[in-house]
Write a protein that holds these residues in place. Sequence first.
Motif, mmCIF file in Angstrom:
data_model
loop_
_atom_site.group_PDB
_atom_site.id
_atom_site.type_symbol
_atom_site.label_atom_id
_atom_site.label_comp_id
_atom_site.label_asym_id
_atom_site.label_seq_id
_atom_site.Cartn_x
_atom_site.Cartn_y
_atom_site.Cartn_z
ATOM 1 N N PHE A 235 48.804 25.059 -15.454
ATOM 2 C CA PHE A 235 50.174 24.660 -15.120
ATOM 3 C C PHE A 235 50.300 24.494 -13.610
ATOM 4 O O PHE A 235 49.710 25.240 -12.840
ATOM 5 C CB PHE A 235 51.181 25.728 -15.561
ATOM 6 N N LEU B 40 52.678 39.268 -13.417
ATOM 7 C CA LEU B 40 53.384 39.687 -14.614
ATOM 8 C C LEU B 40 53.556 41.196 -14.645
ATOM 9 O O LEU B 40 52.611 41.954 -14.434
ATOM 10 C CB LEU B 40 52.617 39.234 -15.853
ATOM 11 N N GLY C 295 63.168 30.212 -7.827
ATOM 12 C CA GLY C 295 62.072 30.509 -8.727
ATOM 13 C C GLY C 295 61.180 29.290 -8.886
ATOM 14 O O GLY C 295 61.573 28.169 -8.555
ATOM 15 N N PHE D 33 59.632 37.032 -20.079
ATOM 16 C CA PHE D 33 58.703 37.638 -19.142
ATOM 17 C C PHE D 33 59.439 38.087 -17.889
ATOM 18 O O PHE D 33 60.395 37.451 -17.448
ATOM 19 C CB PHE D 33 57.617 36.626 -18.736
ATOM 20 N N SER E 151 51.919 35.451 -4.767
ATOM 21 C CA SER E 151 52.138 34.769 -6.039
ATOM 22 C C SER E 151 52.817 35.702 -7.034
ATOM 23 O O SER E 151 52.743 36.921 -6.909
ATOM 24 C CB SER E 151 50.800 34.287 -6.600
ATOM 25 N N PRO E 152 53.494 35.148 -8.022
ATOM 26 C CA PRO E 152 54.113 35.993 -9.049
ATOM 27 C C PRO E 152 53.045 36.739 -9.859
ATOM 28 O O PRO E 152 51.991 36.188 -10.164
ATOM 29 C CB PRO E 152 54.850 34.986 -9.942
ATOM 30 N N GLY F 231 59.522 31.696 -22.137
ATOM 31 C CA GLY F 231 58.566 30.785 -22.716
ATOM 32 C C GLY F 231 59.381 29.745 -23.464
ATOM 33 O O GLY F 231 60.135 30.076 -24.362
ATOM 34 N N LEU G 240 61.396 37.951 -10.991
ATOM 35 C CA LEU G 240 61.654 36.672 -11.646
ATOM 36 C C LEU G 240 61.684 36.849 -13.158
ATOM 37 O O LEU G 240 60.745 37.380 -13.750
ATOM 38 C CB LEU G 240 60.557 35.665 -11.289
ATOM 39 N N TYR H 115 58.343 38.772 -13.960
ATOM 40 C CA TYR H 115 57.317 38.683 -12.932
ATOM 41 C C TYR H 115 57.859 39.315 -11.658
ATOM 42 O O TYR H 115 59.040 39.223 -11.343
ATOM 43 C CB TYR H 115 56.952 37.218 -12.646
ATOM 44 N N PHE I 161 61.749 29.559 -15.195
ATOM 45 C CA PHE I 161 62.084 30.698 -14.350
ATOM 46 C C PHE I 161 63.533 30.676 -13.903
ATOM 47 O O PHE I 161 64.126 29.618 -13.695
ATOM 48 C CB PHE I 161 61.215 30.702 -13.087
ATOM 49 N N GLY I 162 64.070 31.872 -13.712
ATOM 50 C CA GLY I 162 65.311 32.014 -12.977
ATOM 51 C C GLY I 162 65.013 31.983 -11.487
ATOM 52 O O GLY I 162 63.850 31.912 -11.078
ATOM 53 N N GLN I 163 66.054 32.080 -10.674
ATOM 54 C CA GLN I 163 65.842 31.986 -9.226
ATOM 55 C C GLN I 163 65.348 33.293 -8.630
ATOM 56 O O GLN I 163 64.917 33.319 -7.475
ATOM 57 C CB GLN I 163 67.121 31.534 -8.530
ATOM 58 N N SER J 115 59.924 34.014 -26.209
ATOM 59 C CA SER J 115 59.200 34.977 -25.396
ATOM 60 C C SER J 115 59.843 35.063 -24.022
ATOM 61 O O SER J 115 60.331 34.081 -23.485
ATOM 62 C CB SER J 115 57.726 34.577 -25.273
ATOM 63 N N TYR K 181 53.428 24.467 -10.737
ATOM 64 C CA TYR K 181 54.831 24.758 -10.475
ATOM 65 C C TYR K 181 55.120 24.473 -9.011
ATOM 66 O O TYR K 181 54.244 24.598 -8.155
ATOM 67 C CB TYR K 181 55.163 26.232 -10.763
ATOM 68 N N GLN L 123 57.333 39.276 -7.491
ATOM 69 C CA GLN L 123 56.762 38.444 -6.430
ATOM 70 C C GLN L 123 57.080 39.064 -5.085
ATOM 71 O O GLN L 123 58.239 39.115 -4.663
ATOM 72 C CB GLN L 123 57.305 37.007 -6.496
ATOM 73 N N LYS M 17 54.514 26.901 -21.260
ATOM 74 C CA LYS M 17 55.322 26.557 -20.090
ATOM 75 C C LYS M 17 56.397 27.615 -19.887
ATOM 76 O O LYS M 17 57.010 28.079 -20.845
ATOM 77 C CB LYS M 17 55.958 25.192 -20.336
ATOM 78 N N LEU M 18 56.596 28.019 -18.643
ATOM 79 C CA LEU M 18 57.598 29.022 -18.307
ATOM 80 C C LEU M 18 58.775 28.383 -17.587
ATOM 81 O O LEU M 18 58.602 27.503 -16.745
ATOM 82 C CB LEU M 18 56.985 30.100 -17.412
ATOM 83 N N GLY N 52 55.687 35.964 0.160
ATOM 84 C CA GLY N 52 54.480 35.237 0.536
ATOM 85 C C GLY N 52 53.332 35.360 -0.442
ATOM 86 O O GLY N 52 52.237 34.863 -0.192
#
Lengths: 112, 114
Positions: free
Chosen positions: B33, A46, B42, A34, A43-44, A92, A88, A36, A102-104, A32, B35, A38, A99-100, A41
């Motif tokens: 979760f 979806l 990220g 995703f 939150s991410p 999955g 982002l 996101y 993430f890339g930077q 999976s 983080y 952001q 749990k995700l 300041g």
Amino acid sequence: QKEVEQNSGPLSVPEGAIASLNCTYSDRGSQSFFWYRQYSGKSPELIMFIYSNGDKEDGRFTAQLNKASQYVSLLIRDSQPSDSATYLCALGGSSNTGKLIFGQGTTLQVKP
Amino acid sequence: GAGVSQSPRYKVAKRGQDVALRCDPISGHVSLFWYQQALGQGPEFLTYFQNEAQLDKSGLPSDRFFAERPEGSVSTLKIQRTQQEDSAVYLCASSFVGVNTEAFFGQGTRLTVV
């Protein structure tokens, strides 16, 4: 090699153009994917998720997945200044816990 | 509440101080979760709860980090003897169970260790 790779940008596009955001990943077991958004300041949140190879469209957004090449991309059509944010890419993990990984993130700037 | 609630929003701690960060997930969400998000990066996974059970703590960076969710709802992330490298935004997310379900994030706690 990081599990999820994104170009940090910034990617700058003029208002009304198509923004193309790319992401590559290393875990072939990922099921999976995703995207996101952001804002600074904040939150991410979806935008889209995709599980199958091919394209998935939702309004101005299109997610593209190619499992053979291990990349996933996000296209934003008719970009607006309000789209300016960090995008982002997240996987999955194969552990099936939700749990995700993430890339930077890629910073997108849409200029009026 | 309607969303994931985290407190405090901002925390400044002196190096060596212990801190506790709270997360109140969306009602009915089984999965929770934590983080850690450093500036310009990220989010990085820390730990995962399913109800009160901590099923994955592989992302906790050291034994100074401890998380709990004793009644399967509110969770606390505790950091002992804080160090400057602990400065980051700590994000909590909750979701229904399953790998393909949407995770909703709280606003985060920005921790600055001085």
